[in-house]
Design an enzyme around this catalytic site. Structure first.
Site, PDB file in Angstrom:
ATOM      1  N   SER A   1       0.936  -1.300   0.036  1.00  0.00           N
ATOM      2  CA  SER A   1       0.086   0.065   0.003  1.00  0.00           C
ATOM      3  C   SER A   1       0.843   1.376   0.052  1.00  0.00           C
ATOM      4  CB  SER A   1      -0.844  -0.040   1.305  1.00  0.00           C
ATOM      5  OG  SER A   1      -2.029   0.659   1.259  1.00  0.00           O
TER       6      SER A   1
ATOM      7  N   ASP B   1      -0.367  -3.930  -3.991  1.00  0.00           N
ATOM      8  CA  ASP B   1      -1.264  -3.156  -4.190  1.00  0.00           C
ATOM      9  C   ASP B   1      -0.896  -1.643  -3.699  1.00  0.00           C
ATOM     10  OD1 ASP B   1      -3.768  -3.203  -5.317  1.00  0.00           O
ATOM     11  OD2 ASP B   1      -4.978  -2.823  -3.454  1.00  0.00           O
TER      12      ASP B   1
ATOM     13  N   HIS C   1      -7.795  -5.327  -0.391  1.00  0.00           N
ATOM     14  CA  HIS C   1      -6.437  -4.667  -0.403  1.00  0.00           C
ATOM     15  C   HIS C   1      -5.447  -5.421   0.016  1.00  0.00           C
ATOM     16  CE1 HIS C   1      -3.988  -1.070  -0.758  1.00  0.00           C
ATOM     17  NE2 HIS C   1      -3.789  -0.969   0.651  1.00  0.00           N
TER      18      HIS C   1
END
Length: 297
Positions: free
Chosen positions: A121, A148, A220
């Site tokens: 992230s 991601d 996610h």
């Protein structure tokens, strides 16, 4: 200030970013191994699930280190508003400092070709800043894996510069919540699109209004879960090159395939698609990979 923790079995030793040189003299450091740095994302902690997932699978195969920027990544009193107000600026600051740390270690003997930075992230975007700092000084990191990479403020026409293929010799990206919490564009040397370009991963379909954010957070987090599983079962995550998602779903594919995880072909380029199970084990047996594909929606 952020620190680096070098992990070994049930022990670890901590080093500052400003003075990391003792890292190379630690009894935990094995010169013959590659060195992996894991960076968690916004609101992350040193004992969170992604850390407990990624770190153990590398203990016997690499010098595994945690870049702990828990304080700088914290939501604090602002909650989610801290993302843009403090965490994103801190990701840039810590990323550049981490890049300088890698340069110090390289000057003292660390082979940057054998360095693999894995960021989840906002941690993936931090890794990009580190890679660019290293490149600005005439060096280059061997590999960056973006799990991601964070999309908010890094996606769209007017946005901050995101992690890209130029930030390391090889950059692989795993997209599991594109257009939501994750970035929605191909930015790596290789981009993996589990279950095509779906923003909701199998097993994360939570119905109801309150389920919207849960679907995103679940999807996610699938990126590090898939990647961890791919380290443990390399042949279970084979992806196929296709021009785009629709072509892949329609079965218009090539014979170019690549394994997600540590056994990736570093000569691979482009977008690769694969299907996963909705629950562990997420990957398929090798013989199943050519038999299964998603139905066209």
């Amino acid at each position: 200030m952020a620190t680096i923790s070098l992990e070994y079995e049930d022990n670890y030793t901590v080093f500052s970013l400003e003075n990391p040189s003792p890292f190379l003299c630690s009894s935990f450091y094995k010169h013959e191994r590659k060195t992996v740095f894991y960076v968690f994302g916004f609101g992350g902690k040193s004992d969170e699930h992604s850390v407990k997932g990624i770190v153990p699978v590398y203990l016997n195969r690499a010098n595994i280190c945690l870049l702990n920027w828990e304080k700088e990544a914290s939501t604090g009193v602002l909650g989610n508003l801290a993302y843009g107000a403090t965490a994103v600026p801190n990701a840039r600051k810590i990323g550049k400092r981490f890049g300088k740390t890698l340069l110090i270690l390289n000057k003292n003997g660390l082979n940057l070709k054998k360095v693999h930075v894995i960021g989840f992230s906002l941690g993936a975007q931090l890794s990009g800043y580190a890679g660019r700092e290293v490149r600005a000084n005439g060096k280059i990191i061997g590999r960056i894996t973006g799990l991601d990479p964070a999309g908010p403020l890094f996606d769209g026409i007017v946005s901050l510069r995101a992690l890209s293929a130029s930030d390391a010799s090889f950059v692989d990206i795993v997209h599991t919540n594109p257009g939501k919490l994750g970035i929605d564009s191909s930015v790596g040397t290789v981009d993996f699109w589990p279950n095509c370009q779906s923003s909701v991963q199998p097993g994360c379909e939570i119905k109801g209004r309150k389920g919207y954010s849960k679907r995103n957070s679940c999807s996610h987090a699938r990126c590090w879960r898939y990647f961890t599983a791919a380290i443990e079962r390399p042949s279970a995550f084979i992806a196929t090159f296709a021009e785009d998602c629709l072509s892949w779903k329609a079965g218009v594919r090539t014979n170019k395939t690549v394994y997600m995880g540590d056994d990736i072909n570093l000569n691979a380029r482009g977008n690769f698609y694969l299907e996963t199970n909705s629950a562990p084990p997420f990957g398929f047996k090798k013989e199943d990979c050519t038999l299964r594909h998603l139905p066209t929606k």
